[in-house]
Design a protein around this motif. Structure first.
Motif, PDB file in Angstrom:
ATOM      1  N   THR A  95      12.450  39.384  43.518  1.00 37.15           N
ATOM      2  CA  THR A  95      12.354  38.316  44.518  1.00 37.15           C
ATOM      3  C   THR A  95      13.235  38.609  45.723  1.00 37.15           C
ATOM      4  OG1 THR A  95      11.898  36.683  42.790  1.00 37.15           O
ATOM      5  CG2 THR A  95      12.646  35.843  44.913  1.00 37.15           C
TER       6      THR A  95
ATOM      7  N   GLU B 237      13.981  38.913  50.634  1.00 38.72           N
ATOM      8  CA  GLU B 237      14.963  37.934  51.108  1.00 38.72           C
ATOM      9  C   GLU B 237      14.782  37.618  52.589  1.00 38.72           C
ATOM     10  OE1 GLU B 237      19.772  37.093  50.842  1.00 38.72           O
ATOM     11  OE2 GLU B 237      18.977  39.087  50.391  1.00 38.72           O
TER      12      GLU B 237
ATOM     13  N   ILE C  12      11.866  35.289  53.008  1.00 37.55           N
ATOM     14  CA  ILE C  12      12.198  33.969  52.471  1.00 37.55           C
ATOM     15  C   ILE C  12      13.082  33.198  53.452  1.00 37.55           C
ATOM     16  CG2 ILE C  12      13.440  32.750  50.637  1.00 37.55           C
ATOM     17  CD1 ILE C  12      12.565  35.062  48.749  1.00 37.55           C
TER      18      ILE C  12
ATOM     19  N   GLU D 243      12.191  29.688  55.372  1.00 35.92           N
ATOM     20  CA  GLU D 243      13.031  28.499  55.261  1.00 35.92           C
ATOM     21  C   GLU D 243      13.469  27.994  56.632  1.00 35.92           C
ATOM     22  OE1 GLU D 243      16.163  29.775  52.673  1.00 35.92           O
ATOM     23  OE2 GLU D 243      15.075  29.163  50.853  1.00 35.92           O
TER      24      GLU D 243
END
Length: 212
Positions: free
Chosen positions: A185, A189, A192, A196
């Motif tokens: 995952t 990063e 992600i 966000e």
């Protein structure tokens, strides 16, 4: 997770079939969620007598197998409950590769997730390796190391013979890179973080704490 690439080490023979996870790590030691400290309880009921003393006839209590990092086991290894403590205990003891004719599915998957390489070989290959590491044929072979190469997917036996093994390409890549599910995952990063930041701007109510 520590990458697994190559391993040359002593191998311990445990040619028992249907070794379940309660034999690998008995239920009374499942009170922790830490991955460390479980190695001393590995195969506890087989390694130790009720008074806590070592059983001298158990393979991991005998030289040269006491420091083994490879285990050669029987069919259906890791059956029983799905406890992830079983691979934790093996790895904490120092065993990072298990070779067997077959594995229970959940245990097999848990091995890869925790940095252990489970290798499936035909029974005749298992029997031959056990003969060699047990010193049945020559004294020099007693405790002789095996060499595991995940990159080439080969095992070099004590007699010098090379044995090929299969492994799922995705799981192989994860082991070579030392990636568990969290590590996989975190490879994304940056994406992600960008998602966000955009969501905070477009949907700020999703980031408000309850009651605020």
């Amino acid at each position: 997770m520590t990458p697994f690439t190559k391993l040359t080490a002593a191998a311990a023979p445990l040619p028992m079939v249907n070794v379940d996870t309660d034999m690998i790590i008995p239920k009374q030691f499942l009170k922790t969620i830490e991955r460390t400290g479980l190695g001393k309880y590995l195969f506890n009921d087989m390694r130790r007598a009720p008074d806590g003393s070592e059983r001298p006839d158990f393979v991991l209590n005998r030289a040269p197998y006491r420091d083994a990092k490879i285990l050669i086991a029987g069919a259906n290894f890791g059956c029983g409950s799905s406890r992830e403590h079983a691979p934790w205990a093996l790895l904490d003891y120092g065993i990072s590769c298990v070779i067997a004719p077959s594995f229970a599915d959940i245990f097999h998957g848990n091995c890869f997730k925790n940095g252990i390489l489970p290798i499936v070989l035909p029974q005749e290959e298992i029997d031959d390796l056990i003969r060699q590491i047990s010193g049945v044929e020559t004294r020099q072979a007693n405790g002789a190391p095996l060499s595991i190469d995940l990159e080439t997917q080969t095992i070099t036996a004590p007699d010098g013979r090379t044995i090929s093994f299969g492994v799922d390409s995705f799981r192989r890549d994860c082991l070579l890179k030392g990636l568990d599910e969290i590590g996989l995952t975190l490879q994304h990063e940056a994406e992600i973080t960008a998602f966000e930041a955009k969501q905070r701007e477009q949907q700020p109510w999703l980031w408000q704490k309850a009651g605020s």
